[in-house]
Design an enzyme around this catalytic site. Structure first.
Site: not given
Ligand code: GUN
Length: 292
Positions: A53, A97, A120
């Site tokens: 990311k 995350q 998100d």
């Molecule tokens: N963990 C697994 N998928 C995601 C996601 O789309 N966003 C975040 N923040 N954590 C995750």
């Protein structure tokens, strides 16, 4: 042969468009869009995702600010950091995350993120907006699924869509987006009876169960469009590992179009995160202008 929906190519195109928008905003406002990414603990998969990311943000010209916190971080320490990032006008997106260590409640943490910075799309305000079709930031993987579907489907109205999996991150939001387009939506889950026959009714299948090769060729109606969100690393005889989706891709030649794994939904998720960050920055700029 089913057409292969090329998620890698679509993600590149979206990232290029986002990079142009980033440049535009940066020139116009003098401030690059900023995304804060918080990683708590040392879950190896999360580390890989966060690294990707941050790297993609950098490529697009988005200022990424990574916060690495130890496994022993308390909930109140994390909430304090989120409060500081909410108040920071140079930060347009805040992403925590998941998963989080056991001492921290994910619901409490997601509630604390400013909905305007919730790139998100997990905050209850954004979930509510999605469910009422009134805007807000949309979760990245579902948004990516819809863009992939849009590349092959012109009219959704009246189509039967079956979503396999009821997670908050994928299944539920994808179902709401398909409902908004006036599909007849069925959401299946672990306790669903007669899954194969339900999938056989589908013009659109979105498989997000995390169960390798769950969807077999004879479950898929000829001409259906299949989006495979599943991605599981399996070890083959001899020790080699391979990524496998929720759909037996080699058995669905009779589908109209399908996404491969890897190279389908996966690349779109990060591309959508960047585009959500730009959306948040643009919305912020509009709010500032309106207040001036
Ligand atoms: N963990 C697994 N998928 C995601 C996601 O789309 N966003 C975040 N923040 N954590 C995750």
């Amino acid at each position: 042969m089913a057409a292969v929906i090329d998620g890698s190519a679509m993600a590149r195109a979206l990232q290029d468009r986002t990079a142009r928008e980033v440049e535009d905003i940066t020139v116009r406002t003098g401030i690059a869009p900023g995304l804060a990414v918080i990683l708590v603990g040392d879950d190896p998969a999360s580390e890989v995702y966060v690294r990707r990311k941050v790297a993609e943000c950098d490529r697009a010209g988005i200022r990424s600010i990574k916060h690495r916190l130890p496994e022993t971080t308390t909930q109140s320490e994390l909430l304090d950091l989120i409060a500081a990032l909410n108040a920071d006008t140079g930060v347009h997106g805040v992403l925590v995350q998941l998963p989080l260590p056991h001492q921290i409640s994910p619901a409490r943490v997601l509630d604390a993120i400013d909905p305007a910075k919730d790139v998100d799309g997990f905050h209850p305000v954004n979930v509510g907006r999605l469910s009422t079709g009134t805007g807000g930031l949309v979760p990245c993987t579902p948004l990516g699924c819809m863009m992939l579907l849009d590349s092959v489907i012109e009219t959704y109205r009246g189509l039967n869509a079956v979503v396999i999996g009821k997670s908050n991150i994928v299944g539920k939001p994808v179902a709401l987006l398909l409902l908004e387009r006036e599909c007849t939506v069925t959401v299946t889950h672990i306790a669903t009876r007669g899954l194969a026959d339900i999938v056989r009714t589908a013009d659109i299948v979105v498989a997000a169960a995390g169960s390798p090769r769950l969807v077999r060729g004879d479950w898929v109606k000829p001409g259906a469009v299949v989006i495979d969100v599943g991605i599981t690393r399996i070890t083959e005889k001899g020790g080699r590992t391979r990524l496998v989706g929720d759909v037996a891709f080699d058995e669905i030649g009779h589908a109209r179009a399908a996404t491969p794994v890897p190279g389908g939904v996966g690349p779109m998720t990060i591309a959508c995160l960047l585009s959500n960050t730009v959306r948040a920055a643009v919305n912020h700029e509009r709010t500032e202008t309106a207040a001036a």
